[in-house]
Design a protein around this motif. Structure first.
Motif, PDB file in Angstrom:
ATOM      1  N   ARG A  33      -1.140   8.524  -5.797  1.00  9.46           N
ATOM      2  CA  ARG A  33      -2.440   8.991  -5.034  1.00  9.46           C
ATOM      3  C   ARG A  33      -2.314   8.491  -3.554  1.00  9.46           C
ATOM      4  O   ARG A  33      -2.956   9.359  -2.886  1.00  9.46           O
ATOM      5  CB  ARG A  33      -3.700   8.205  -5.803  1.00  9.46           C
ATOM      6  CG  ARG A  33      -3.762   8.615  -7.257  1.00  9.46           C
ATOM      7  CD  ARG A  33      -5.234   7.736  -7.925  1.00  9.46           C
ATOM      8  NE  ARG A  33      -6.372   8.100  -6.942  1.00  9.46           N
ATOM      9  CZ  ARG A  33      -7.716   7.635  -7.518  1.00  9.46           C
ATOM     10  NH1 ARG A  33      -7.501   6.851  -8.345  1.00  9.46           N
ATOM     11  NH2 ARG A  33      -8.353   8.065  -6.859  1.00  9.46           N
ATOM     12  N   SER A  34      -1.641   7.515  -3.200  1.00  9.21           N
ATOM     13  CA  SER A  34      -1.623   7.481  -1.814  1.00  9.21           C
ATOM     14  C   SER A  34      -0.498   6.481  -1.621  1.00  9.21           C
ATOM     15  O   SER A  34      -0.075   5.511  -2.487  1.00  9.21           O
ATOM     16  CB  SER A  34      -2.937   6.695  -1.368  1.00  9.21           C
ATOM     17  OG  SER A  34      -3.178   5.291  -1.806  1.00  9.21           O
ATOM     18  N   LEU A  35       0.111   6.434  -0.399  1.00 11.48           N
ATOM     19  CA  LEU A  35       1.240   5.633   0.127  1.00 11.48           C
ATOM     20  C   LEU A  35       0.964   4.886   1.438  1.00 11.48           C
ATOM     21  O   LEU A  35       0.843   5.987   2.410  1.00 11.48           O
ATOM     22  CB  LEU A  35       2.537   6.225  -0.105  1.00 11.48           C
ATOM     23  CG  LEU A  35       3.696   5.495   0.255  1.00 11.48           C
ATOM     24  CD1 LEU A  35       4.334   4.539  -1.079  1.00 11.48           C
ATOM     25  CD2 LEU A  35       4.875   6.272   0.351  1.00 11.48           C
ATOM     26  N   ARG A  36       0.493   3.692   1.551  1.00  8.56           N
ATOM     27  CA  ARG A  36       0.261   2.997   2.840  1.00  8.56           C
ATOM     28  C   ARG A  36       1.372   2.000   3.271  1.00  8.56           C
ATOM     29  O   ARG A  36       1.797   1.299   2.442  1.00  8.56           O
ATOM     30  CB  ARG A  36      -1.223   2.386   2.661  1.00  8.56           C
ATOM     31  CG  ARG A  36      -2.361   3.241   2.464  1.00  8.56           C
ATOM     32  CD  ARG A  36      -3.615   2.363   2.376  1.00  8.56           C
ATOM     33  NE  ARG A  36      -3.703   1.365   1.437  1.00  8.56           N
ATOM     34  CZ  ARG A  36      -4.509   0.493   1.049  1.00  8.56           C
ATOM     35  NH1 ARG A  36      -5.350   0.338   2.014  1.00  8.56           N
ATOM     36  NH2 ARG A  36      -4.270  -0.264   0.301  1.00  8.56           N
ATOM     37  N   VAL A  60       4.662  -2.028   1.673  1.00  9.32           N
ATOM     38  CA  VAL A  60       4.274  -0.605   1.389  1.00  9.32           C
ATOM     39  C   VAL A  60       3.563  -0.819   0.139  1.00  9.32           C
ATOM     40  O   VAL A  60       4.011  -1.279  -1.193  1.00  9.32           O
ATOM     41  CB  VAL A  60       5.542   0.108   1.258  1.00  9.32           C
ATOM     42  CG1 VAL A  60       5.319   1.484   0.468  1.00  9.32           C
ATOM     43  CG2 VAL A  60       6.624   0.269   2.434  1.00  9.32           C
ATOM     44  N   ARG A  61       2.384  -0.045   0.185  1.00  9.11           N
ATOM     45  CA  ARG A  61       1.527  -0.208  -1.123  1.00  9.11           C
ATOM     46  C   ARG A  61       1.281   1.218  -1.802  1.00  9.11           C
ATOM     47  O   ARG A  61       1.042   2.144  -0.874  1.00  9.11           O
ATOM     48  CB  ARG A  61       0.159  -0.751  -0.748  1.00  9.11           C
ATOM     49  CG  ARG A  61       0.152  -2.287  -0.523  1.00  9.11           C
ATOM     50  CD  ARG A  61      -1.263  -2.803  -0.153  1.00  9.11           C
ATOM     51  NE  ARG A  61      -1.153  -4.383   0.284  1.00  9.11           N
ATOM     52  CZ  ARG A  61      -1.230  -4.701   1.495  1.00  9.11           C
ATOM     53  NH1 ARG A  61      -1.172  -3.826   2.508  1.00  9.11           N
ATOM     54  NH2 ARG A  61      -1.272  -5.925   1.673  1.00  9.11           N
ATOM     55  N   ALA A  62       1.537   1.358  -2.905  1.00  6.33           N
ATOM     56  CA  ALA A  62       1.416   2.872  -3.529  1.00  6.33           C
ATOM     57  C   ALA A  62       0.248   2.771  -4.394  1.00  6.33           C
ATOM     58  O   ALA A  62       0.180   1.622  -5.294  1.00  6.33           O
ATOM     59  CB  ALA A  62       2.811   3.012  -4.312  1.00  6.33           C
ATOM     60  N   GLU A  63      -0.489   3.543  -4.720  1.00  5.39           N
ATOM     61  CA  GLU A  63      -1.658   3.790  -5.606  1.00  5.39           C
ATOM     62  C   GLU A  63      -1.144   4.857  -6.658  1.00  5.39           C
ATOM     63  O   GLU A  63      -0.929   5.870  -6.334  1.00  5.39           O
ATOM     64  CB  GLU A  63      -2.916   4.311  -4.858  1.00  5.39           C
ATOM     65  CG  GLU A  63      -3.869   3.998  -5.807  1.00  5.39           C
ATOM     66  CD  GLU A  63      -5.380   4.432  -5.242  1.00  5.39           C
ATOM     67  OE1 GLU A  63      -6.397   4.729  -5.893  1.00  5.39           O
ATOM     68  OE2 GLU A  63      -5.402   4.490  -3.913  1.00  5.39           O
ATOM     69  N   LEU A  64      -0.762   4.419  -7.882  1.00  5.84           N
ATOM     70  CA  LEU A  64      -0.395   5.275  -8.808  1.00  5.84           C
ATOM     71  C   LEU A  64      -1.540   5.385 -10.008  1.00  5.84           C
ATOM     72  O   LEU A  64      -2.141   4.518 -10.156  1.00  5.84           O
ATOM     73  CB  LEU A  64       0.977   4.502  -9.540  1.00  5.84           C
ATOM     74  CG  LEU A  64       2.128   4.248  -8.598  1.00  5.84           C
ATOM     75  CD1 LEU A  64       3.220   3.454  -9.243  1.00  5.84           C
ATOM     76  CD2 LEU A  64       2.479   5.595  -7.720  1.00  5.84           C
ATOM     77  N   HIS A 103      -3.131   2.014 -10.899  1.00  2.00           N
ATOM     78  CA  HIS A 103      -2.465   0.649 -10.663  1.00  2.00           C
ATOM     79  C   HIS A 103      -1.836   0.668  -9.087  1.00  2.00           C
ATOM     80  O   HIS A 103      -1.800   1.726  -8.629  1.00  2.00           O
ATOM     81  CB  HIS A 103      -1.239   0.767 -11.531  1.00  2.00           C
ATOM     82  CG  HIS A 103      -1.245   0.068 -12.842  1.00  2.00           C
ATOM     83  ND1 HIS A 103      -1.845   1.148 -13.698  1.00  2.00           N
ATOM     84  CD2 HIS A 103      -1.291  -0.957 -13.724  1.00  2.00           C
ATOM     85  CE1 HIS A 103      -2.076   0.624 -14.936  1.00  2.00           C
ATOM     86  NE2 HIS A 103      -1.799  -0.438 -14.826  1.00  2.00           N
ATOM     87  N   ILE A 104      -1.934  -0.546  -8.572  1.00  2.00           N
ATOM     88  CA  ILE A 104      -1.373  -0.668  -7.034  1.00  2.00           C
ATOM     89  C   ILE A 104       0.058  -1.420  -7.192  1.00  2.00           C
ATOM     90  O   ILE A 104       0.001  -2.552  -7.746  1.00  2.00           O
ATOM     91  CB  ILE A 104      -2.439  -1.497  -6.493  1.00  2.00           C
ATOM     92  CG1 ILE A 104      -3.788  -0.937  -6.489  1.00  2.00           C
ATOM     93  CG2 ILE A 104      -1.962  -1.595  -4.835  1.00  2.00           C
ATOM     94  CD1 ILE A 104      -3.958   0.342  -5.864  1.00  2.00           C
ATOM     95  N   LEU A 126      12.215  10.795  -8.273  1.00  2.00           N
ATOM     96  CA  LEU A 126      11.405  10.644  -7.083  1.00  2.00           C
ATOM     97  C   LEU A 126      10.170  11.228  -7.292  1.00  2.00           C
ATOM     98  O   LEU A 126       9.998  12.320  -7.629  1.00  2.00           O
ATOM     99  CB  LEU A 126      12.282  11.651  -6.036  1.00  2.00           C
ATOM    100  CG  LEU A 126      11.679  11.714  -4.637  1.00  2.00           C
ATOM    101  CD1 LEU A 126      11.643  10.082  -3.978  1.00  2.00           C
ATOM    102  CD2 LEU A 126      12.389  12.781  -3.662  1.00  2.00           C
ATOM    103  N   LEU A 127       9.137  10.252  -6.876  1.00  2.00           N
ATOM    104  CA  LEU A 127       7.887  10.566  -6.892  1.00  2.00           C
ATOM    105  C   LEU A 127       7.438  11.253  -5.552  1.00  2.00           C
ATOM    106  O   LEU A 127       6.470  12.109  -5.489  1.00  2.00           O
ATOM    107  CB  LEU A 127       7.032   9.434  -7.330  1.00  2.00           C
ATOM    108  CG  LEU A 127       7.271   8.853  -8.758  1.00  2.00           C
ATOM    109  CD1 LEU A 127       6.519   7.478  -8.941  1.00  2.00           C
ATOM    110  CD2 LEU A 127       6.947   9.791  -9.583  1.00  2.00           C
TER     111      LEU A 127
END
Length: 429
Positions: A33-36, A60-64, A103-104, A126-127
């Motif tokens: 959903r997002s990658l910050r 690096v924070r990914a919202e999955l 999930h974060i 690869l996502l």
């Protein structure tokens, strides 16, 4: 018979396969959903890019978003940075809605020397990928801008013990020695990324006295809010009071390199009245009805106002030279008597015009007065005549002479009006 056996076997196989696959969970890759990207420096966290090359760490924070049938496991996730595969530090459930779970996932990276591309993978698949730009400290210094370096001085005159102390802080490039109390250096810093990079640059402001060769360096300190911002207005004070006559040089330095400099001159207090310039003088007319105030260059014959007073517009003749000066306003009688002092006040004179209004008088008190006179230390700065403008004549040499009327002398405003009328006369066909 054989044909019916084949059909029966096919039906049973089809039913068995459908039952078997319906009981197995359907495993699918999570959706990103997002990658910050954020980074830390000196205990502060920044959510902006590019990342400073001297950052303490990168996050690096990914919202999955996982399907309910797909297990969320840290071992399935990897972050590829160049040739490195970084495992996640944490995987936390943030939201659960029906068949989908959010999930974060958080990854911690070491500081990078150059820009890279990060790739988020799940079980080797690869996502998504994103650019991770890095700004080296050298480029940070090159892109840093120092705008409007300005020097300020706090002026305070030598007054009595029982008098009220009044100080003025004004921009300057020179000031009187006795009146100066503190010297301040101010400038605006602008950067493409947060100003926290200044912590690695050792910014200082150097105050150098040319006559003695002495130098004082003051470190530049910023608050947490300023470090997180991309521009900030900073001000430092000179650690000593410049009291010797002479010149100073003030430098803004970064990594032993001068970004900007200003010159400062300390002058004596002698003959300050010579630096005062009269821009214009007016009459301030006040009406009791409606509390209306208007300015007139000269008084009309029929006065409709109730009170009248002088207004002098003054400024310093030299740019960047402010000073405090005591001025006095006198009223000169028509009969040639001794002038009467109406007001005495200390005012600030700078290169920007300053309006000085000592007060007003009743209209019936003006009948016995010829003019208002502005003085400083016994020297006359300006006259503001109350009586009508004297006539002028041209002598045998072609010069303009004024004819005194009731002790009224030719003033600067009269000279300007005469020149204006002569100009209109020359332009007329």
């Amino acid at each position: 018979m054989w044909r019916w056996l084949k059909l029966l076997t096919g039906w049973h196989m089809r039913d068995w396969l459908a039952h078997t696959f319906s009981s197995l969970p359907l495993v699918t890759a999570p959706q990103v959903r997002s990658l910050r990207i954020s980074w830390k420096k000196n205990g502060l966290e920044f959510d902006t890019v590019p990342v400073l090359g001297t950052a303490d760490g990168i996050i690096v924070r990914a919202e999955l978003r996982y399907a309910s049938s797909t297990p969320a496991r840290k071992a399935d996730l990897r972050l590829r940075v160049g040739r490195q595969n970084v495992p996640p530090e944490s995987l936390v459930l943030a939201e659960s809605a029906g068949r989908m779970n959010v999930h974060i996932c958080e990854f911690h990276l070491e500081p990078l020397e150059c820009s890279e591309t990060v790739e988020l993978c799940w079980q080797g698949q690869l996502l998504c990928q994103a650019a991770l730009p890095v700004l080296p400290l050298r480029q940070f210094v090159e892109q840093l801008q120092l705008v409007q370096p300005t020097l300020y001085v706090t002026l305070r005159s030598n007054i009595g013990i029982n008098a009220t102390i009044c100080e003025h802080t004004v921009p300057c490039s020179k000031y009187p020695r006795i009146q100066g109390r503190h010297v301040l250096a101010s400038a605006q810093l602008i950067s493409p990324i947060p100003l926290v990079g200044l912590l690695d640059c050792q910014p200082v402001i150097r105050f150098h006295e040319r006559s003695t060769g002495q130098c004082w360096e003051v470190p530049l300190r910023l608050s947490a809010e300023q470090l997180q911002a991309r521009q900030a207005l900073v001000t430092v004070q000179c650690p000593v009071r410049p009291c010797r006559l002479g010149s100073w040089k003030v430098e803004w330095r970064l990594l032993q390199k001068t970004l900007a400099s200003c010159d400062l001159e300390v002058r004596s207090m002698r003959s300050l009245h010579r630096y005062v310039e009269l821009v214009e003088s007016y009459f301030l007319c006040s009406e009791e009805k409606g509390n209306r105030i208007r300015l007139e260059r000269r008084l009309p014959k029929q006065l409709s106002c109730s009170r009248v007073g002088p207004c002098f517009l003054l400024r310093s003749r030299e740019t960047g030279f402010p000073f405090l000066m005591r001025v006095e306003v006198f009223a000169t009688p028509r009969d040639g008597g001794e002038p009467v002092r109406l007001a005495s006040e200390e005012i600030l004179i700078s290169d920007a015009p300053t309006a000085y209004v000592p007060g007003t008088l009743a209209v019936h008190d003006l009948s016995d007065l010829a003019c208002f006179e502005l003085r400083s230390n016994g020297y006359t700065i300006s006259h503001l005549p109350i009586s009508p403008v004297p006539s002028a004549k041209i002598n045998a040499e072609g010069a303009i002479e004024s004819v005194p009327e009731d002790g009224r002398s030719w003033s600067r405003s009269d000279e300007e009006e005469l020149n204006e009328r002569l100009k209109r006369l020359m332009e007329s066909p």
